[in-house]
Design a protein around this motif. Structure first.
Motif, PDB file in Angstrom:
ATOM      1  N   LYS A  64       0.827  -1.283  -0.002  1.00 10.52           N
ATOM      2  CA  LYS A  64       0.032   0.187  -0.061  1.00 10.52           C
ATOM      3  C   LYS A  64       0.904   1.306   0.106  1.00 10.52           C
ATOM      4  O   LYS A  64       0.365   2.470  -0.337  1.00 10.52           O
ATOM      5  CB  LYS A  64      -0.884  -0.075   1.076  1.00 10.52           C
ATOM      6  N   GLY A  65       2.125   1.162   0.363  1.00 11.03           N
ATOM      7  CA  GLY A  65       2.961   2.486   0.293  1.00 11.03           C
ATOM      8  C   GLY A  65       3.231   2.900  -0.862  1.00 11.03           C
ATOM      9  O   GLY A  65       3.474   4.216  -1.299  1.00 11.03           O
ATOM     10  N   HIS A  66       2.899   2.014  -1.908  1.00 12.29           N
ATOM     11  CA  HIS A  66       3.075   2.497  -3.341  1.00 12.29           C
ATOM     12  C   HIS A  66       1.750   2.848  -4.027  1.00 12.29           C
ATOM     13  O   HIS A  66       1.016   1.907  -4.387  1.00 12.29           O
ATOM     14  CB  HIS A  66       3.686   1.378  -4.378  1.00 12.29           C
ATOM     15  N   LYS A  67       1.294   4.088  -4.275  1.00 12.24           N
ATOM     16  CA  LYS A  67       0.131   4.345  -4.889  1.00 12.24           C
ATOM     17  C   LYS A  67       0.228   4.395  -6.316  1.00 12.24           C
ATOM     18  O   LYS A  67      -0.629   3.973  -7.120  1.00 12.24           O
ATOM     19  CB  LYS A  67      -0.138   5.905  -4.403  1.00 12.24           C
ATOM     20  N   ASN A  68       1.373   4.598  -6.946  1.00 15.25           N
ATOM     21  CA  ASN A  68       1.766   4.391  -8.103  1.00 15.25           C
ATOM     22  C   ASN A  68       3.162   3.710  -8.457  1.00 15.25           C
ATOM     23  O   ASN A  68       3.785   3.668  -7.405  1.00 15.25           O
ATOM     24  CB  ASN A  68       1.885   5.686  -9.045  1.00 15.25           C
ATOM     25  N   ILE A  69       3.740   3.281  -9.752  1.00 15.86           N
ATOM     26  CA  ILE A  69       4.983   3.080  -9.890  1.00 15.86           C
ATOM     27  C   ILE A  69       5.622   4.271 -10.216  1.00 15.86           C
ATOM     28  O   ILE A  69       5.371   5.153 -10.895  1.00 15.86           O
ATOM     29  CB  ILE A  69       5.025   2.095 -11.014  1.00 15.86           C
ATOM     30  N   SER A  70       6.626   4.723  -9.379  1.00 11.59           N
ATOM     31  CA  SER A  70       7.508   5.965  -9.439  1.00 11.59           C
ATOM     32  C   SER A  70       8.953   5.621 -10.032  1.00 11.59           C
ATOM     33  O   SER A  70       9.464   4.817  -9.948  1.00 11.59           O
ATOM     34  CB  SER A  70       7.448   6.617  -8.273  1.00 11.59           C
ATOM     35  N   TYR A  71       9.298   7.001 -10.852  1.00 10.01           N
ATOM     36  CA  TYR A  71      10.658   6.879 -11.350  1.00 10.01           C
ATOM     37  C   TYR A  71      11.347   8.175 -11.049  1.00 10.01           C
ATOM     38  O   TYR A  71      10.508   9.295 -11.025  1.00 10.01           O
ATOM     39  CB  TYR A  71      10.538   6.859 -13.053  1.00 10.01           C
ATOM     40  N   ARG A  72      12.399   8.128 -10.370  1.00  9.30           N
ATOM     41  CA  ARG A  72      13.217   9.292  -9.910  1.00  9.30           C
ATOM     42  C   ARG A  72      14.525   9.395 -11.021  1.00  9.30           C
ATOM     43  O   ARG A  72      15.395   8.988 -11.084  1.00  9.30           O
ATOM     44  CB  ARG A  72      13.773   9.169  -8.497  1.00  9.30           C
ATOM     45  N   PRO A  73      14.260  10.494 -11.893  1.00  9.40           N
ATOM     46  CA  PRO A  73      15.166  10.894 -12.952  1.00  9.40           C
ATOM     47  C   PRO A  73      16.653  11.109 -12.468  1.00  9.40           C
ATOM     48  O   PRO A  73      17.490  10.691 -13.159  1.00  9.40           O
ATOM     49  CB  PRO A  73      14.634  12.248 -13.677  1.00  9.40           C
ATOM     50  N   LYS A  74      16.439  11.899 -11.166  1.00 13.10           N
ATOM     51  CA  LYS A  74      18.143  12.167 -11.058  1.00 13.10           C
ATOM     52  C   LYS A  74      19.059  11.112 -10.563  1.00 13.10           C
ATOM     53  O   LYS A  74      19.993  10.992 -10.914  1.00 13.10           O
ATOM     54  CB  LYS A  74      18.088  13.135  -9.668  1.00 13.10           C
ATOM     55  N   ASP A 108      10.836  22.234 -22.012  1.00 11.61           N
ATOM     56  CA  ASP A 108      11.860  23.159 -22.097  1.00 11.61           C
ATOM     57  C   ASP A 108      11.498  24.390 -23.439  1.00 11.61           C
ATOM     58  O   ASP A 108      12.016  25.123 -23.369  1.00 11.61           O
ATOM     59  CB  ASP A 108      13.091  22.743 -22.070  1.00 11.61           C
ATOM     60  N   THR A 109      10.957  23.666 -24.543  1.00 11.25           N
ATOM     61  CA  THR A 109      10.396  24.475 -25.447  1.00 11.25           C
ATOM     62  C   THR A 109       9.061  25.114 -25.489  1.00 11.25           C
ATOM     63  O   THR A 109       8.994  26.149 -25.991  1.00 11.25           O
ATOM     64  CB  THR A 109      10.823  23.530 -26.948  1.00 11.25           C
ATOM     65  N   PHE A 110       8.249  24.072 -25.273  1.00 13.62           N
ATOM     66  CA  PHE A 110       6.730  24.828 -25.200  1.00 13.62           C
ATOM     67  C   PHE A 110       6.560  25.644 -23.996  1.00 13.62           C
ATOM     68  O   PHE A 110       5.901  26.638 -24.455  1.00 13.62           O
ATOM     69  CB  PHE A 110       5.977  23.302 -24.923  1.00 13.62           C
ATOM     70  N   LEU A 111       7.130  25.655 -23.193  1.00 15.34           N
ATOM     71  CA  LEU A 111       7.071  26.482 -21.991  1.00 15.34           C
ATOM     72  C   LEU A 111       8.463  27.062 -22.059  1.00 15.34           C
ATOM     73  O   LEU A 111       8.926  26.838 -20.800  1.00 15.34           O
ATOM     74  CB  LEU A 111       6.533  25.877 -20.655  1.00 15.34           C
ATOM     75  N   SER A 112       8.878  27.842 -22.943  1.00 17.04           N
ATOM     76  CA  SER A 112      10.326  28.183 -22.930  1.00 17.04           C
ATOM     77  C   SER A 112      10.513  29.236 -21.503  1.00 17.04           C
ATOM     78  O   SER A 112      11.661  29.191 -21.319  1.00 17.04           O
ATOM     79  CB  SER A 112      10.670  28.769 -24.224  1.00 17.04           C
ATOM     80  N   PRO A 113       9.432  30.008 -21.300  1.00 19.04           N
ATOM     81  CA  PRO A 113       9.996  31.043 -20.169  1.00 19.04           C
ATOM     82  C   PRO A 113      10.457  30.219 -18.761  1.00 19.04           C
ATOM     83  O   PRO A 113      10.908  30.614 -17.915  1.00 19.04           O
ATOM     84  CB  PRO A 113       8.622  31.447 -19.872  1.00 19.04           C
ATOM     85  N   TYR A 114       9.982  28.877 -18.781  1.00 17.69           N
ATOM     86  CA  TYR A 114      10.338  28.084 -17.594  1.00 17.69           C
ATOM     87  C   TYR A 114      11.914  27.479 -17.601  1.00 17.69           C
ATOM     88  O   TYR A 114      12.486  27.019 -16.689  1.00 17.69           O
ATOM     89  CB  TYR A 114       9.302  26.920 -17.089  1.00 17.69           C
ATOM     90  N   ALA A 115      12.419  27.411 -19.031  1.00 17.43           N
ATOM     91  CA  ALA A 115      13.504  26.696 -19.304  1.00 17.43           C
ATOM     92  C   ALA A 115      14.639  27.096 -18.417  1.00 17.43           C
ATOM     93  O   ALA A 115      14.999  28.353 -18.117  1.00 17.43           O
ATOM     94  CB  ALA A 115      13.960  26.603 -20.667  1.00 17.43           C
ATOM     95  N   GLY A 116      15.364  26.359 -17.894  1.00 15.20           N
ATOM     96  CA  GLY A 116      16.647  26.801 -17.127  1.00 15.20           C
ATOM     97  C   GLY A 116      16.154  26.883 -15.432  1.00 15.20           C
ATOM     98  O   GLY A 116      17.133  27.115 -14.796  1.00 15.20           O
ATOM     99  N   LYS A 117      14.946  27.177 -15.191  1.00 16.87           N
ATOM    100  CA  LYS A 117      14.548  27.594 -13.828  1.00 16.87           C
ATOM    101  C   LYS A 117      13.639  26.255 -13.583  1.00 16.87           C
ATOM    102  O   LYS A 117      13.726  26.262 -11.986  1.00 16.87           O
ATOM    103  CB  LYS A 117      13.749  28.751 -13.932  1.00 16.87           C
ATOM    104  N   ARG A 118      12.894  25.616 -14.028  1.00 15.74           N
ATOM    105  CA  ARG A 118      12.145  24.357 -13.633  1.00 15.74           C
ATOM    106  C   ARG A 118      12.948  23.563 -12.874  1.00 15.74           C
ATOM    107  O   ARG A 118      14.198  23.255 -13.344  1.00 15.74           O
ATOM    108  CB  ARG A 118      11.218  23.991 -14.750  1.00 15.74           C
ATOM    109  N   LEU A 119      12.381  22.859 -11.887  1.00 13.54           N
ATOM    110  CA  LEU A 119      12.895  21.738 -11.161  1.00 13.54           C
ATOM    111  C   LEU A 119      12.301  20.337 -11.643  1.00 13.54           C
ATOM    112  O   LEU A 119      11.111  20.291 -11.997  1.00 13.54           O
ATOM    113  CB  LEU A 119      12.934  21.801  -9.798  1.00 13.54           C
ATOM    114  N   LEU A 120      13.367  19.229 -11.847  1.00 10.20           N
ATOM    115  CA  LEU A 120      12.591  17.750 -12.310  1.00 10.20           C
ATOM    116  C   LEU A 120      12.433  17.115 -11.033  1.00 10.20           C
ATOM    117  O   LEU A 120      13.175  17.064 -10.318  1.00 10.20           O
ATOM    118  CB  LEU A 120      13.728  17.537 -13.155  1.00 10.20           C
ATOM    119  N   ASP A 121      11.135  16.870 -11.182  1.00 12.37           N
ATOM    120  CA  ASP A 121      10.459  15.876 -10.008  1.00 12.37           C
ATOM    121  C   ASP A 121      10.406  14.380 -10.490  1.00 12.37           C
ATOM    122  O   ASP A 121      11.120  14.185 -11.462  1.00 12.37           O
ATOM    123  CB  ASP A 121       9.102  16.638  -9.294  1.00 12.37           C
ATOM    124  N   PHE A 122       9.607  13.942  -9.835  1.00 10.28           N
ATOM    125  CA  PHE A 122       9.485  12.315 -10.367  1.00 10.28           C
ATOM    126  C   PHE A 122       8.574  12.074 -11.498  1.00 10.28           C
ATOM    127  O   PHE A 122       7.836  12.983 -12.021  1.00 10.28           O
ATOM    128  CB  PHE A 122       8.740  11.484  -8.860  1.00 10.28           C
TER     129      PHE A 122
END
Ligand code: SIN
Ligand code: FE
Length: 310
Positions: A64-74, A108-122
């Motif tokens: 039950k601890g896993h609500k989904n299957i998660s992937y951590r890119p970092k 990063d292209t579609f929402l280019s104002p966020y590029a370089g500032k957005r943080l990558l989560d799971f």
């Protein structure tokens, strides 16, 4: 209108006028930040049929601890999957890695104002049928809520999610309500905004030793007043019968193979049915937003009259 179809998307490289490309990207950011859902009939990047077939055959751990299957890119870690063999684990991880990379390059292209500032989560894969899913009340997905992560405080950053319905035959069905800047003035005080965000001597002391607490593994030691409130508000909305039953809802059906972007801390949502979705999350810090005034942190700060970030 809760969702907006992006039917004529062209990547910035295809614009002859770079200023027009920038203006278009800014408008997409604005629409998302104001609580719009940007919807595409199909993913704007390659998602192969063989990868889809592989995912449709995968199972999630019953724990039950896993609500989904998660992937951590970092760290390139996959959690919550039950795979038949080491080869299957590697292939699964590869598919999640590809989705994560493709979604990131696209954002990063579609929402280019966020590029370089957005943080990558799971990223996550959601193979379980959501209708009648047996989960404790505050973990249920079929009750309208705004997202907040117990283990990953954002300190005012916003939660942007990029979904694909990989189910070949069934829609993923959502329900949404008015966005955060409309519901917060109605419910935030009743949800104890003042009590939760008030500085107390205990809270000041805890903030002072937060770095130490983090080192010894105490979760949430660096939670800002904003994060404390959002976690509570997530549960409050799920438990509020009046909001669940009487607040006007919009039903949205995401067809097989469709793709959508949404701020899930801004747009209250519930998933009523559907299985097999894949998703990548980003955290967009306040400094990156194009219209910060509608961000949940600003809305709450103006309601309680105090700063809510750390
Ligand atoms: C959620 O964030 O509540 C679930 C959304 C989904 O899986 O469609
Ligand atoms: Fe959610």
């Amino acid at each position: 209108m809760p969702w907006i179809e992006v039917s004529e998307y062209q990547s910035p490289g295809r614009w002859t006028d770079p200023k027009a490309a920038d203006a278009q990207a800014k408008e997409y950011c604005q629409r998302l930040e104001a609580g719009g859902i940007l919807y595409f009939r199909q993913p704007p990047f390659e998602f192969s049929e063989s990868d889809r077939q592989f995912l449709l055959g995968q199972r999630q751990s019953g724990f039950k601890g896993h609500k989904n299957i998660s992937y951590r890119p970092k760290t390139d870690e996959l959690r919550g999957a039950v795979a038949e063999s080491d080869e299957d684990v590697s292939r699964f991880r590869q598919i999640m890695r590809d989705y994560s990379k493709n979604a990131t390059a696209f954002v990063d292209t579609f929402l280019s104002p966020y590029a370089g500032k957005r943080l990558l989560d799971f990223a996550s894969f959601r193979p379980i049928e959501e209708q009648n899913r047996d989960l404790p009340l505050t973990r249920r997905n079929d009750l309208c809520h705004v997202d907040a992560f117990p283990t990953r405080p954002t300190n005012g950053g916003r939660i942007l999610r990029v979904f694909t319905n990989i189910n070949p035959a069934e829609n993923r069905v959502w329900q949404t309500t008015d966005p955060f800047d409309v519901i917060a003035p109605k419910y935030a005080q009743d949800a104890s905004l003042d009590e939760i965000t008030k500085p107390t001597s205990l809270r000041r002391a805890a903030a002072g030793i937060a770095p130490l607490l983090r080192i010894v593994g105490v979760k949430g030691a660096n939670r800002s007043p904003y994060d404390r409130f959002m976690l509570h508000f997530h549960d409050y909305l799920k438990m509020n019968n009046d909001y669940q039953q009487n607040y006007p809802k919009h039903r949205i059906e995401f067809p097989p193979n469709s793709f959508w972007l949404v701020y899930t801390d801004t747009v209250p949502h519930a998933v009523l049915s559907g299985k097999f979705a894949i998703e990548q999350t980003f955290i967009i810090p306040s400094q990156a937003m194009v219209a910060p005034a509608t961000s949940p942190i600003r809305v709450l700060e103006s309601l309680c009259g105090r700063t809510l970030s750390n």
